[in-house]
Scaffold this active site. Structure first.
Site, short mmCIF file in Angstrom:
data_model
loop_
_atom_site.label_atom_id
_atom_site.label_comp_id
_atom_site.label_asym_id
_atom_site.label_seq_id
_atom_site.Cartn_x
_atom_site.Cartn_y
_atom_site.Cartn_z
N ALA A 126 -16.08 61.64 -52.90
CA ALA A 126 -17.10 60.60 -52.96
C ALA A 126 -17.60 60.45 -54.40
CB ALA A 126 -18.26 60.93 -52.03
N ARG A 128 -20.38 60.46 -55.66
CA ARG A 128 -21.48 61.33 -56.08
C ARG A 128 -20.96 62.68 -56.59
NH1 ARG A 128 -21.58 61.00 -50.54
NH2 ARG A 128 -21.35 62.92 -49.35
N TYR A 129 -19.69 62.97 -56.31
CA TYR A 129 -19.12 64.24 -56.75
C TYR A 129 -18.26 64.12 -58.00
CZ TYR A 129 -20.46 65.74 -52.04
OH TYR A 129 -21.16 66.01 -50.90
N THR A 130 -17.60 63.00 -58.19
CA THR A 130 -16.69 62.85 -59.33
C THR A 130 -17.43 62.36 -60.57
OG1 THR A 130 -16.11 60.59 -58.69
CG2 THR A 130 -14.74 62.36 -57.82
#
Length: 227
Positions: A126, A128-130
């Protein structure tokens, strides 16, 4: 409220007769041109569709160039949809992910950090993680944009300006290729080797009458990212 002629009314409110064939033709052409220009077909000047151009421009505006640190992908997506691309965040992130995949782009335009998917079809993490930033070669596409090298237009709500194309220090359309399906038009251009394309450009510059056969001796064929 007064209606325009395109609504099928005269300005006095009376219904007017129109030829359905002409109306269908004009309506289809307007719709087709809107899809071609605004979404589906890349511009030959920079080889980018609007969403890709807006991603690169937003990252440049955020100072997320190659020599800087990575930042959250969600930050980039928010900047793009908030200022330039009033569509879903999923579409923007999917385009951004593909620009970072070295198996999708011959020369990736985004330097991604984290899980950006795989050749086997594994989905990316997602947004928000990368994290991401511009790749080094992407800097060559937008280089000198502040030196009146392009034309700026208002964004969708008139609060910002965005470039109609990026300056492009190399022919990205040929180097990274392009594909797209519009209305009544489609394109599918394979990627090519950067060195060969530059040599080809030099050859055409020196000899504008160069033949296709002669040019094919320099650019021998497509150069796909997966070999």
């Amino acid at each position: 409220m007064m209606k325009s002629e395109n609504d099928g009314y005269d300005y006095d409110g009376k219904i007017r007769d129109i030829d359905i064939a002409d109306e269908m033709k004009n309506g289809f052409l307007d719709y087709a041109m809107s899809v071609i220009v605004s979404r589906a077909i890349p511009d030959v000047r920079d080889g980018l569709k609007p969403v890709h151009r807006r991603i690169i421009y937003a990252m440049w505006d955020l100072k997320m160039t190659y020599e800087k640190q990575h930042k959250k992908s969600a930050r980039i997506v928010g900047e793009v949809i908030g200022k330039y691309h009033p569509h879903g965040d999923t579409a923007v992130y999917e385009a951004m992910v593909r620009m970072a995949q070295d198996f999708s782009y011959r020369y990736p335009l985004i330097d991604g950090h984290g899980n950006f998917g795989s050749m086997d079809g594994d989905p990316p993490a997602a947004m928000r993680y990368t994290e991401a930033k511009m790749s080094k070669i992407a800097g060559e596409i937008i280089k000198d944009i502040e030196k009146e090298t392009t034309i700026f237009i208002d964004n969708y709500d008139g609060s910002e300006e965005e470039p109609t194309f990026l300056p492009g220090y190399f022919p990205n359309l040929l180097v990274n290729g392009a594909s797209g399906i519009a209305v009544g038009m489609a394109t599918n251009i394979p990627p090519h080797n950067l060195n060969e394309v530059i040599d080809g450009v030099i050859a055409v510059t020196k000899n504008p009458e160069i033949t296709t056969v002669e040019l094919m001796k320099i650019i021998k064929g497509p150069d796909f990212p997966t070999g």
